[in-house]
Write an enzyme that holds these catalytic residues in place. Structure first.
Site, mmCIF file in Angstrom:
data_model
loop_
_atom_site.group_PDB
_atom_site.id
_atom_site.type_symbol
_atom_site.label_atom_id
_atom_site.label_comp_id
_atom_site.label_asym_id
_atom_site.label_seq_id
_atom_site.Cartn_x
_atom_site.Cartn_y
_atom_site.Cartn_z
ATOM 1 N N LYS A 1 0.849 -1.198 0.000
ATOM 2 C CA LYS A 1 0.000 0.000 0.000
ATOM 3 C C LYS A 1 0.887 1.252 0.000
ATOM 4 O O LYS A 1 1.964 1.253 0.614
ATOM 5 C CB LYS A 1 -0.893 -0.042 1.243
ATOM 6 C CG LYS A 1 -1.962 1.039 1.334
ATOM 7 C CD LYS A 1 -2.845 0.823 2.578
ATOM 8 C CE LYS A 1 -3.921 1.885 2.722
ATOM 9 N NZ LYS A 1 -4.786 1.669 3.909
ATOM 10 N N SER B 1 -9.812 1.667 3.151
ATOM 11 C CA SER B 1 -8.975 2.427 2.265
ATOM 12 C C SER B 1 -7.954 1.605 1.493
ATOM 13 O O SER B 1 -7.402 2.100 0.504
ATOM 14 C CB SER B 1 -8.223 3.490 3.077
ATOM 15 O OG SER B 1 -7.326 2.883 3.983
ATOM 16 N N SER C 1 -9.856 -0.698 7.349
ATOM 17 C CA SER C 1 -9.314 -0.578 5.991
ATOM 18 C C SER C 1 -8.648 -1.807 5.418
ATOM 19 O O SER C 1 -8.301 -1.815 4.228
ATOM 20 C CB SER C 1 -8.327 0.581 5.926
ATOM 21 O OG SER C 1 -9.025 1.779 5.789
HETATM 22 N N1 GLN Z 1 -12.990 3.887 6.519
HETATM 23 C C1 GLN Z 1 -12.433 4.373 7.743
HETATM 24 C C2 GLN Z 1 -12.031 5.812 7.578
HETATM 25 O O1 GLN Z 1 -12.390 6.354 6.604
HETATM 26 C C3 GLN Z 1 -11.266 3.506 8.146
HETATM 27 C C4 GLN Z 1 -10.054 3.834 7.404
HETATM 28 C C5 GLN Z 1 -8.865 2.990 7.789
HETATM 29 O O2 GLN Z 1 -8.983 1.966 8.447
HETATM 30 N N2 GLN Z 1 -7.695 3.485 7.408
HETATM 31 O O3 GLN Z 1 -11.403 6.407 8.391
#
Ligand code: GLN
Length: 472
Positions: free
Chosen positions: A71, A146, A170
């Site tokens: 990532k 994400s 995420s």
């Molecule tokens: N979807 C969540 C957010 O927008 C979690 C994101 C993540 O785990 N990095 O913050």
């Protein structure tokens, strides 16, 4: 694409690492999902040759020649790391994240970098400055986020392993939506050194793979203390026994907790898969016990105080002076800061920074951040009592399967609810995994989540292997 275990077995037996690496490079170069943002052909082939030389010299490497995708918020020395944000355009990593360094030392080969939501803020991979990622099962749908690029890469067979980061879901949510396995280890199990920070008390690096066995292997290599570089890394590595030859047999006598509240707001298909899992677990000899995590209903609210507060502090360093984008012709220092940040950060990141700055400001701190931390403590107590009567809690990873691109993009609150079942594990620091368990009524993959007590990553993986077998 073969599994990581199959590839390393072949390479350790004398097959050139170049074979798997070349095929992964070709798949990454041919990616049509926008999952891959940079391919590192020369670096990967040189690494494959080093693996071959080590194997030839008699070494046995647990991840010999296994292609891995990283990532874009995890550092690999000498190549860019941008969090898919304009503000980090042109930034090259000065060192390698501990997690990546350990994978490479075990023979893994970084082939490419994956798309992501900007600064890991999002649930659909639509906030990336490099554009959205398509779900490999249906290109009109999102892959989740994400870590959408990492999940899509593994589900599409570009590589058997990918790394993501999980602050509120995420890893698990995109794994569930793409149909692969995604693990958020216990907080502190994997070093965060070299992970660009979002919410430091929540962030964990974890693997995506097509099987629980590969997931376990990746965790085993990455986990363990990193006292020199991450003060929050756990001083003892999790114990990760080999998976049983018959993982379903291992479910006999296991106590699996289920929560009534985990049935609210699910799509028909996700609900049906959860029911099916419960029935199959029971048939395999597991005991299904009703548990309650009463404070879980506050998780989304607590998360958007804690995570944004920590993000506003962590992202303060991106100011146009030391990293990335710098506004042209500033009038003075304040103008340089303000315009570099306004030009460099996308709207979702700006929204989080504003929210976080607000909840941390004097006069509001007690009402928001401190209160959120108190609820967080109550949540940990809820889990402690729930785990007194079960080994793991089974539930959905996401209330719905992959939705259409654009469907929730202009409604942040709807988007934030994507993580309603995953956030609790980050707030409590416990390990949690999403395992593929069939499809929704629209044919899209459904992943189910298992959560286990802090440090019980090994037990979690054993139960997950059982669940995986039942889901096939
Ligand atoms: N979807 C969540 C957010 O927008 C979690 C994101 C993540 O785990 N990095 O913050």
């Amino acid at each position: 694409m073969r599994t990581a275990i199959e590839i390393s077995t072949a390479v350790n037996a004398g097959t050139s690492a170049r074979i798997a690496v070349e095929s992964s490079l070709a798949a990454a170069e041919g990616d049509t999902l926008n999952a891959i943002i940079r391919v590192h052909r020369a670096r990967a082939l040189a690494a494959a040759d080093r693996v071959d030389a080590r194997v030839k010299a008699g070494e046995r490497l647990p991840l010999a020649g296994v292609p891995v995708i990283v990532k874009d918020n995890i550092l690999v020395e000498g190549i860019p790391a941008t969090c898919c944000s304009k503000i980090l355009t042109g930034f090259t990593a000065p060192y390698t994240a501990t997690a990546v360094a350990r994978l490479e030392a075990a023979g893994a080969v970084v082939v490419a970098q994956a798309n992501m939501d900007e600064f890991a803020m999002g649930s659909s991979n639509e906030t990336s400055v490099l554009g959205p990622v398509k779900n490999p099962k249906d290109p009109t749908r999102i892959p989740g986020g994400s870590s959408g690029g990492s999940a899509a890469s593994v589900a599409a067979g570009i590589a058997p392993l990918a790394l993501g980061s999980d602050t509120g879901g995420s890893i698990r949510q995109p794994a569930s939506l793409c149909g692969c396995v995604g693990l958020k280890p216990s907080y502190g199990a994997v070093s965060r050194y070299g992970l660009i920070a979002f919410g430091s008390s929540l962030d964990q690096i974890g693997p995506f793979a097509s099987t629980v066995a590969d997931t376990r292997l990746a965790l085993q290599i990455m986990a363990g203390p990193d006292t020199a570089f991450d003060a929050t890394s756990n001083p003892v590595a999790p114990v990760l026994p080999d998976l049983a030859a018959d993982p379903v047999a291992g479910l006999k006598g296991a106590r699996i907790g289920v929560c009534r509240a985990h049935r609210d707001g699910l799509s028909e298909g996700v609900k049906a898969r959860l029911d099916a899992a419960e029935a199959k677990l029971r048939a395999a000899g597991a005991e299904i016990v009703e548990v309650a995590v009463p404070h879980e209903k506050y998780c989304v609210a607590v998360y958007y105080v804690v995570a944004t507060g920590e993000a506003s502090s962590n992202l303060a360093r991106f100011d146009g002076v030391r990293y990335g984008h710098r506004a042209a012709d500033p009038k003075d220092l304040h103008d340089l800061y303000a315009r570099s940040r306004a030009e460099g950060f996308g709207p979702e990141v700006q929204r989080r920074i504003l929210l976080g700055t607000y909840v941390l400001s004097s006069g509001y701190y007690d009402a928001y951040y401190k209160k959120a931390q108190q609820v967080r403590r109550l949540l940990c107590q809820d889990f402690a009592s729930a785990f007194a009567s079960c080994d793991a809690i089974l539930g959905p990873a996401s209330p719905v399967s992959a939705f259409k691109t654009g469907e929730k993009f202009n409604d942040p609150l709807q988007m934030y609810l994507s993580d309603v079942f995953t956030i609790a594990a980050n707030l409590a620091g416990i390990p949690a995994i999403s395992v593929p368990f069939g499809a929704d009524t629209n044919g899209m993959p459904v992943g189910l989540q298992l959560q286990a007590p802090m440090g019980a990553d090994g037990r979690l993986l054993h139960l997950a292997a059982g669940l995986e077998a039942l889901g096939r």
